[in-house]
Design an enzyme around this catalytic site. Structure first.
Site, PDB file in Angstrom:
ATOM      1  N   SER A  31       0.837  -1.190   0.000  1.00 33.61           N
ATOM      2  CA  SER A  31       0.000   0.000   0.000  1.00 33.61           C
ATOM      3  C   SER A  31       0.884   1.257   0.000  1.00 33.61           C
ATOM      4  CB  SER A  31      -0.970  -0.041   1.186  1.00 33.61           C
ATOM      5  OG  SER A  31      -2.012   0.889   1.024  1.00 33.61           O
ATOM      6  N   ASP A  76      -9.307  -3.385  -6.414  1.00 36.99           N
ATOM      7  CA  ASP A  76      -8.542  -2.462  -5.586  1.00 36.99           C
ATOM      8  C   ASP A  76      -8.597  -1.066  -6.211  1.00 36.99           C
ATOM      9  OD1 ASP A  76      -6.405  -1.018  -4.254  1.00 36.99           O
ATOM     10  OD2 ASP A  76      -5.466  -2.932  -3.764  1.00 36.99           O
ATOM     11  N   HIS A  92      -8.435  -4.263  -1.840  1.00 39.55           N
ATOM     12  CA  HIS A  92      -7.190  -3.855  -1.192  1.00 39.55           C
ATOM     13  C   HIS A  92      -6.963  -4.668   0.085  1.00 39.55           C
ATOM     14  CE1 HIS A  92      -3.891  -1.049  -0.845  1.00 39.55           C
ATOM     15  NE2 HIS A  92      -4.230  -0.725   0.385  1.00 39.55           N
TER      16      HIS A  92
END
Length: 313
Positions: A162, A257, A287
């Site tokens: 991330s 995502d 995600h």
């Protein structure tokens, strides 16, 4: 065919209340820290901690004389060789290395590759470029201490998930700009790369739970510069114009995502510059799917690929 969650991931999300679970308002940094950090900690400890992994803390001094904490994870009996500098996720504004102890220990146990986790300073208290400079300082520290740690300095990679994946990519760009030290591989897990990413398209919107974190994170990290013309690639790697000479990359992201499009575009940009790229688009997952549904087949496949790439550094 309409998009839909992987069935195993859907089951887990249903048990958690779905993607519409309450979150604090956008730009509420402290509220979002209080919301997410217990979840990160629970995710790290949801699986057993490997008995063959040991941890120790060290500190690096940055160019602005700050002292940043780093955690070194090693597997007992592993053969010396490669190592990885790891940057945790959290939108640049939440999370600590403690929240990822279990995650990194499992990587190290499965691969035998030691990892150095970095407690980079977080926005908004420490906006760009501080987190990137902290990451660069950690990379230099590992190179400087490679001999005593049994690390081959030619086989050091950077990795993150991330925002940590975005930080890893940015450190790779910064290192190229400064002429070293060497990075053998960049491993970017669902990386946050583009400050210009807006609300998800209608096809993705029902599956997105982290748009508020995206907005909060970029504003905390870049302030009023978000989306403007003066954001450098070392802040938002998607801004990169010339990828020539960057390290080989492993990039993965979920089909559902919010970062899907920017990650796909970054893989293409690197490839067109002659950078070796391995890219995975995992179907039916959002995600951080690997933390949400770690027993799912898709999470197991992703973990197996990451371990394989770690071993190949």
């Amino acid at each position: 065919m309409t998009l839909k969650f992987d069935p195993e991931v859907a089951d887990v999300l249903a048990q958690m209340g779905g993607t519409d679970a309450f979150q604090p308002p956008r730009d509420d940094v402290e509220g979002r820290r209080a919301f997410w950090e217990p979840i990160l900690a629970a995710s790290s400890t949801a699986q057993p901690f490997p008995e063959d992994v040991r941890m120790s803390d060290s500190y690096a001094t940055t160019d602005d004389a700050a002292r940043i904490q780093m955690r070194w994870y090693t597997k007992e009996g592993a053969t010396p060789g490669p190592a990885v500098v790891y940057f945790h996720g959290g939108g640049y504004f939440f999370g600590h290395i403690d929240h990822f102890d279990g995650t990194l220990a499992r990587y190290v146990s499965a691969s035998g590759v030691p990892m150095l986790s970095v407690e980079y300073r977080r926005a908004p208290e420490h906006p760009f470029p501080t987190p990137i400079e902290d990451g660069y300082a950690a990379l230099r520290w590992l190179h400087e201490h490679a001999a005593e740690l049994g690390v081959d300095p030619g086989r050091i990679g950077v990795m993150g998930d991330s925002a940590g994946g975005g930080l890893a990519a940015a450190v790779a760009i910064l290192t190229r700009e400064r002429g070293g030290p060497k990075i053998a591989r960049q491993i970017l897990i669902m990386p946050m790369l583009d400050d210009r990413t807006g609300a998800p398209d209608p096809h993705l919107a029902p599956f997105i739970y982290n748009y508020g974190d995206l907005v909060t994170g970029w504003r905390a990290f870049l302030g009023d510069a978000v989306g403007g013309s003066d954001v450098p690639a070392t802040a938002a790697p998607a801004r990169l114009e010339d990828a020539t000479g960057l390290p080989p990359a492993y990039i993965e992201v979920g089909q559902l995502d919010l970062f899907r499009d920017e990650d796909t575009a970054y893989a293409t940009k690197l490839s067109r510059a002659g950078v070796p790229v391995e890219f995975h688009l995992h179907p039916g997952v959002p995600h951080e799917f690997d933390s949400l549904a770690f027993t799912s087949d898709v999470a197991r496949r992703a973990l197996a690929d990451r371990v394989r790439v770690l071993k190949s550094i």
